[in-house]
Design a protein around this motif. Structure first.
Motif, PDB file in Angstrom:
ATOM      1  N   LEU A 181       0.922  -1.040   0.071  1.00 19.08           N
ATOM      2  CA  LEU A 181       0.103  -0.175   0.002  1.00 19.08           C
ATOM      3  C   LEU A 181       0.829   1.151  -0.134  1.00 19.08           C
ATOM      4  O   LEU A 181       2.061   1.213   0.655  1.00 19.08           O
ATOM      5  N   TYR A 182       0.130   2.167  -0.710  1.00 18.38           N
ATOM      6  CA  TYR A 182       1.240   3.593  -0.725  1.00 18.38           C
ATOM      7  C   TYR A 182       0.338   4.712  -0.259  1.00 18.38           C
ATOM      8  O   TYR A 182      -0.731   4.804  -0.367  1.00 18.38           O
ATOM      9  N   ASN A 183       1.298   5.480   0.454  1.00 24.90           N
ATOM     10  CA  ASN A 183       0.776   7.083   0.995  1.00 24.90           C
ATOM     11  C   ASN A 183       1.651   7.813   0.254  1.00 24.90           C
ATOM     12  O   ASN A 183       2.417   7.756  -0.265  1.00 24.90           O
ATOM     13  N   THR A 184       0.875   9.101   0.303  1.00 19.82           N
ATOM     14  CA  THR A 184       1.491  10.317  -0.206  1.00 19.82           C
ATOM     15  C   THR A 184       1.477  11.461   0.890  1.00 19.82           C
ATOM     16  O   THR A 184       0.187  11.606   1.208  1.00 19.82           O
ATOM     17  N   VAL A 185       2.441  12.097   1.080  1.00 21.01           N
ATOM     18  CA  VAL A 185       2.517  13.260   1.880  1.00 21.01           C
ATOM     19  C   VAL A 185       2.755  14.695   0.714  1.00 21.01           C
ATOM     20  O   VAL A 185       3.731  14.507   0.021  1.00 21.01           O
ATOM     21  N   GLU A 186       1.723  15.636   0.901  1.00 21.59           N
ATOM     22  CA  GLU A 186       1.925  16.700  -0.212  1.00 21.59           C
ATOM     23  C   GLU A 186       1.871  18.100   0.685  1.00 21.59           C
ATOM     24  O   GLU A 186       1.177  18.322   1.412  1.00 21.59           O
ATOM     25  N   THR A 187       2.773  18.895   0.444  1.00 21.96           N
ATOM     26  CA  THR A 187       2.975  20.486   0.941  1.00 21.96           C
ATOM     27  C   THR A 187       2.496  21.173   0.031  1.00 21.96           C
ATOM     28  O   THR A 187       2.923  21.289  -1.373  1.00 21.96           O
ATOM     29  N   PRO A 188       1.639  22.061   0.299  1.00 23.09           N
ATOM     30  CA  PRO A 188       1.230  23.208  -0.556  1.00 23.09           C
ATOM     31  C   PRO A 188       2.202  24.283  -0.597  1.00 23.09           C
ATOM     32  O   PRO A 188       3.172  24.264   0.104  1.00 23.09           O
ATOM     33  N   LYS A 189       2.148  25.200  -1.665  1.00 21.29           N
ATOM     34  CA  LYS A 189       2.730  26.379  -1.481  1.00 21.29           C
ATOM     35  C   LYS A 189       2.618  27.053  -0.265  1.00 21.29           C
ATOM     36  O   LYS A 189       1.526  27.210   0.430  1.00 21.29           O
ATOM     37  N   GLY A 190       3.566  27.471   0.496  1.00 26.32           N
ATOM     38  CA  GLY A 190       3.397  28.089   1.857  1.00 26.32           C
ATOM     39  C   GLY A 190       3.516  26.917   2.916  1.00 26.32           C
ATOM     40  O   GLY A 190       3.229  27.146   3.979  1.00 26.32           O
TER      41      GLY A 190
END
Length: 392
Positions: A181-190
């Motif tokens: 299974l895969y997870n994703t962590v994403e940061t936005p601008k800022g």
């Protein structure tokens, strides 16, 4: 006749303060101006020798005028005594950077031009913001998630620590056959975020970045996919390589510290090694790969694959809370600011040949960063909403 304060008097005042022998008025002076020395240590843009000499003379005259006119404001808060000896060299030249609107000038330019920042509003810096996407598609705001367990999947517990880190920990049986299974962590601008992967590897994500990874690594290798920028401290495992795939390149390590810079709006992907060794391969030419030693950076795109020596401190400045510019082009600088402050950039005029050097804290509002850049006199800024216009 009132005695005139000299540069020597100021040095003696600092020495007395450091030895705990200063009078009440001398303590007030040092404590009020200490913050200016502290700001100078990180924020003053690089000047040429001639410009620095002019600046020093101007600031010395200003400061001595304030002292002799008895205009020094009283300290409003108690400031803990600090060791001032590292700042005596700064005091000797009296180069002060204030936050109260003192304007620097280049005296050799005509009309005694003063450089200004047009500020309709200010923009605060980024913070720890990220979105976790689970394997089932569920999205969790890590900013809003409470401390403790965030999710549980396939024998892995995902928790948020009190300092905001995301941590993966195996709680199921080791020999059990779990799905991949895969997870994703994403940061936005800022935004930015730090997480600890199931093998103990630590990852720092810069603004506008994402990391996709299995919640439980395979038996033969550990593979993740990065967009944007990430700093890795890979847990040692001699039996399993750690691989990072990003725009146009892949990185292979067993256990080391390195930074990957791979934004879609940048011309090159850059991988910089701080500790250990890594192998960087081009995805455009499968036969091209290089082994890096600490202090080296691999630069990759469709037409180029080079290795050069770099100042690693300026590469991981973002992780340590700073912007460090080393003769960086104005467009490169503004792209970094756009990601961290979540702003849009417009340009007025041909600015391609403008390069800057300096060091500024990422915790400051956008106005403070732009003021430092504008001290050179080569560029002006206008801030309206979340849009910054850069002008000659």
């Amino acid at each position: 006749m009132k005695k005139t304060t000299t540069q020597s008097d100021l040095l003696n005042m600092l020495k007395k303060y450091s030895a705990d022998k200063a009078t009440a008025s001398e303590r007030t002076f040092v404590e009020y101006y200490y913050d200016f020395f502290d700001q100078l240590n990180g924020d003053l843009i690089g000047f040429t020798p001639a410009e620095r000499e002019n600046l020093e003379g101007e600031m010395e005259n200003w400061l001595l005028t304030q002292i002799n006119a008895q205009k020094l404001p009283l300290a409003e808060t108690k400031i803990r005594k600090k060791n001032l000896w590292p700042y005596l060299a700064v005091a000797a030249t009296l180069v002060l950077m204030t936050v109260t609107g003192i304007l620097y000038r280049r005296q050799h330019q005509p009309n005694d031009k003063i450089y200004k920042l047009t500020l309709i509003n200010d923009v605060r810096p980024g913070t720890d913001i990220a979105i976790l996407t689970l394997s089932n598609g569920k999205k969790i705001s890590l900013e809003d998630a409470k401390r403790g367990q965030v999710a549980r999947q396939a024998g892995i517990e995902i928790t948020k620590t009190k300092d905001g880190q995301l941590v993966y920990k195996a709680i199921g049986k080791k020999n059990e056959d779990y799905p991949m299974l895969y997870n994703t962590v994403e940061t936005p601008k800022g935004g930015q975020h730090q997480l600890i992967l199931p093998d103990g590897t630590k990852v720092w994500l810069n603004a506008s970045s994402s990391l996709k990874y299995p919640i439980r690594f395979a038996k033969k290798e550990r593979t993740v996919q990065l967009t944007g920028e990430g700093y890795f401290e890979v847990a040692k495992d001699k039996t399993r390589l750690f691989k990072v795939f990003s725009a146009g390149q892949s990185v292979e390590v067993h256990g080391t510290h390195f930074n990957v810079f791979a934004y879609a709006d940048e011309q090159f992907s850059r991988t910089t090694l701080l500790e250990g060794s890594i192998s960087v391969s081009s995805q455009y030419n499968k036969t091209e790969h290089h082994f890096l030693t600490p202090g080296q950076q691999a630069i990759v795109n469709e037409k180029q694959f080079e290795v050069e020596e770099v100042d690693v401190n300026s590469i991981v400045d973002w992780k340590n809370g700073y912007f460090i510019f080393k003769e960086d082009n104005i467009h490169t600088i503004m792209r970094k600011l756009a990601r961290w402050y979540n702003i849009d950039i417009d340009y007025a005029g041909n600015l391609d040949d403008l390069n800057f050097s300096g060091k500024v804290s990422r915790s400051k509002n956008i106005s403070e960063i732009l003021k430092v850049l504008s001290l050179t006199g080569d560029v002006k800024f206008k801030v309206t909403g979340r849009r910054v216009t850069v002008m000659l």
